[in-house]
Design a protein around this motif. Sequence first.
Motif, short mmCIF file in Angstrom:
data_model
loop_
_atom_site.label_atom_id
_atom_site.label_comp_id
_atom_site.label_asym_id
_atom_site.label_seq_id
_atom_site.Cartn_x
_atom_site.Cartn_y
_atom_site.Cartn_z
N ALA A 1 -9.35 -52.42 10.06
CA ALA A 1 -10.73 -52.74 9.70
C ALA A 1 -10.93 -54.25 9.76
CB ALA A 1 -11.06 -52.22 8.30
N ASN A 2 -11.94 -54.65 10.52
CA ASN A 2 -12.23 -56.07 10.76
C ASN A 2 -13.57 -56.42 10.13
OD1 ASN A 2 -13.17 -58.47 11.98
ND2 ASN A 2 -11.95 -58.11 13.81
N GLY A 3 -13.53 -57.18 9.02
CA GLY A 3 -14.74 -57.47 8.26
C GLY A 3 -15.46 -58.72 8.68
N GLY A 4 -14.92 -59.45 9.64
CA GLY A 4 -15.57 -60.69 10.04
C GLY A 4 -16.07 -60.61 11.47
N TYR A 5 -16.08 -61.77 12.11
CA TYR A 5 -16.53 -61.85 13.49
C TYR A 5 -15.41 -62.32 14.41
CZ TYR A 5 -21.18 -61.19 11.63
OH TYR A 5 -22.27 -60.68 10.99
N GLY A 6 -14.18 -62.12 13.92
CA GLY A 6 -13.04 -62.53 14.72
C GLY A 6 -12.88 -61.68 15.95
N TYR A 7 -12.01 -62.15 16.83
CA TYR A 7 -11.78 -61.46 18.11
C TYR A 7 -11.25 -60.06 17.85
CZ TYR A 7 -10.08 -60.99 22.92
OH TYR A 7 -9.85 -60.59 24.19
N ALA B 1 3.35 -35.06 28.76
CA ALA B 1 2.52 -35.89 29.62
C ALA B 1 1.36 -35.06 30.18
CB ALA B 1 3.35 -36.47 30.75
N GLY B 2 0.17 -35.65 30.15
CA GLY B 2 -1.02 -34.95 30.61
C GLY B 2 -1.81 -34.27 29.50
N ASP B 3 -1.21 -34.11 28.34
CA ASP B 3 -1.88 -33.49 27.20
C ASP B 3 -2.87 -34.45 26.55
OD1 ASP B 3 0.88 -31.42 25.92
OD2 ASP B 3 -0.50 -31.17 27.61
N SER B 4 -3.58 -33.92 25.55
CA SER B 4 -4.56 -34.71 24.80
C SER B 4 -4.24 -34.65 23.31
CB SER B 4 -5.97 -34.15 25.02
OG SER B 4 -6.35 -34.24 26.38
N LEU B 5 -4.66 -35.70 22.61
CA LEU B 5 -4.57 -35.76 21.16
C LEU B 5 -5.82 -36.48 20.64
CD1 LEU B 5 -0.93 -36.89 20.19
CD2 LEU B 5 -2.01 -34.72 19.61
N ARG B 6 -6.21 -36.15 19.41
CA ARG B 6 -7.27 -36.91 18.78
C ARG B 6 -6.74 -37.45 17.45
NH1 ARG B 6 -13.33 -35.39 16.57
NH2 ARG B 6 -12.14 -34.40 14.88
N LEU B 7 -6.74 -38.74 17.34
CA LEU B 7 -6.34 -39.40 16.11
C LEU B 7 -7.57 -39.63 15.24
CD1 LEU B 7 -3.87 -42.13 17.43
CD2 LEU B 7 -3.43 -39.72 16.90
N SER B 8 -7.37 -39.53 13.94
CA SER B 8 -8.43 -39.80 12.98
C SER B 8 -7.97 -40.88 12.02
CB SER B 8 -8.79 -38.54 12.19
OG SER B 8 -9.28 -37.54 13.04
N CYS B 9 -8.93 -41.65 11.52
CA CYS B 9 -8.66 -42.68 10.52
C CYS B 9 -9.69 -42.50 9.42
CB CYS B 9 -8.77 -44.07 11.13
SG CYS B 9 -8.63 -45.43 9.96
N ALA B 10 -9.22 -42.10 8.25
CA ALA B 10 -10.10 -41.92 7.10
C ALA B 10 -10.11 -43.19 6.27
CB ALA B 10 -9.62 -40.74 6.26
N VAL B 11 -11.30 -43.70 6.01
CA VAL B 11 -11.45 -44.98 5.32
C VAL B 11 -12.01 -44.77 3.92
CG1 VAL B 11 -12.49 -47.28 5.41
CG2 VAL B 11 -11.91 -46.09 7.54
N SER B 12 -11.44 -45.44 2.95
CA SER B 12 -11.97 -45.38 1.58
C SER B 12 -11.83 -46.75 0.94
CB SER B 12 -11.23 -44.32 0.76
OG SER B 12 -9.85 -44.62 0.69
N GLY B 13 -12.66 -46.98 -0.07
CA GLY B 13 -12.56 -48.23 -0.83
C GLY B 13 -13.31 -49.40 -0.24
N LEU B 14 -14.05 -49.20 0.84
CA LEU B 14 -14.87 -50.28 1.38
C LEU B 14 -16.10 -49.67 2.05
CD1 LEU B 14 -14.39 -50.25 4.70
CD2 LEU B 14 -12.28 -51.40 4.11
N ASN B 15 -17.11 -50.53 2.26
CA ASN B 15 -18.32 -50.10 2.93
C ASN B 15 -18.07 -50.16 4.44
OD1 ASN B 15 -20.81 -49.66 4.03
ND2 ASN B 15 -21.90 -51.04 2.64
#
Length: 124
Positions: A98-104, A14-28
């Motif tokens: 990944a959200n490709g439309g205009y949904g909420y 508790a109190g620490d930090s983390l950085r998550l990454s998300c690598a995306v491939s196969g789409l623009n």
Amino acid sequence: QVQLVESGGGLVQAGDSLRLSCAVSGLNVNNYRMGWFRQSPGKEREFVAGIDWSGRYQYYADSIKGRFTVSRDNAKKLVYLQMNNLKLEDTAAYYCGANGGYGYLKSAAAYDYWGQGTQVTVSS
């Protein structure tokens, strides 16, 4: 083939930090708004943070506002979630979507693609 691959989870105190990454491939990635959700056993997947196509606008759940920051690098096709001052209740599997439309943006149903998740465990 579309792939979203999360990384950066782990066991922290508790109190620490983390950085998550998300690598995306196969789409623009420029055509997709991106979001981070989390899910604990027995609970529904809940919205954590979202970001628009350019990264100009960010949206956060009230529970993490002021502690987490979402960002993206479209050139590298990466999305980040910087998590500071982690609390026990932040323990969950974290998913990138990944959200490709205009949904909420805060609704998991509006997302077209998901990663496999990365576990974040916060101990006292």
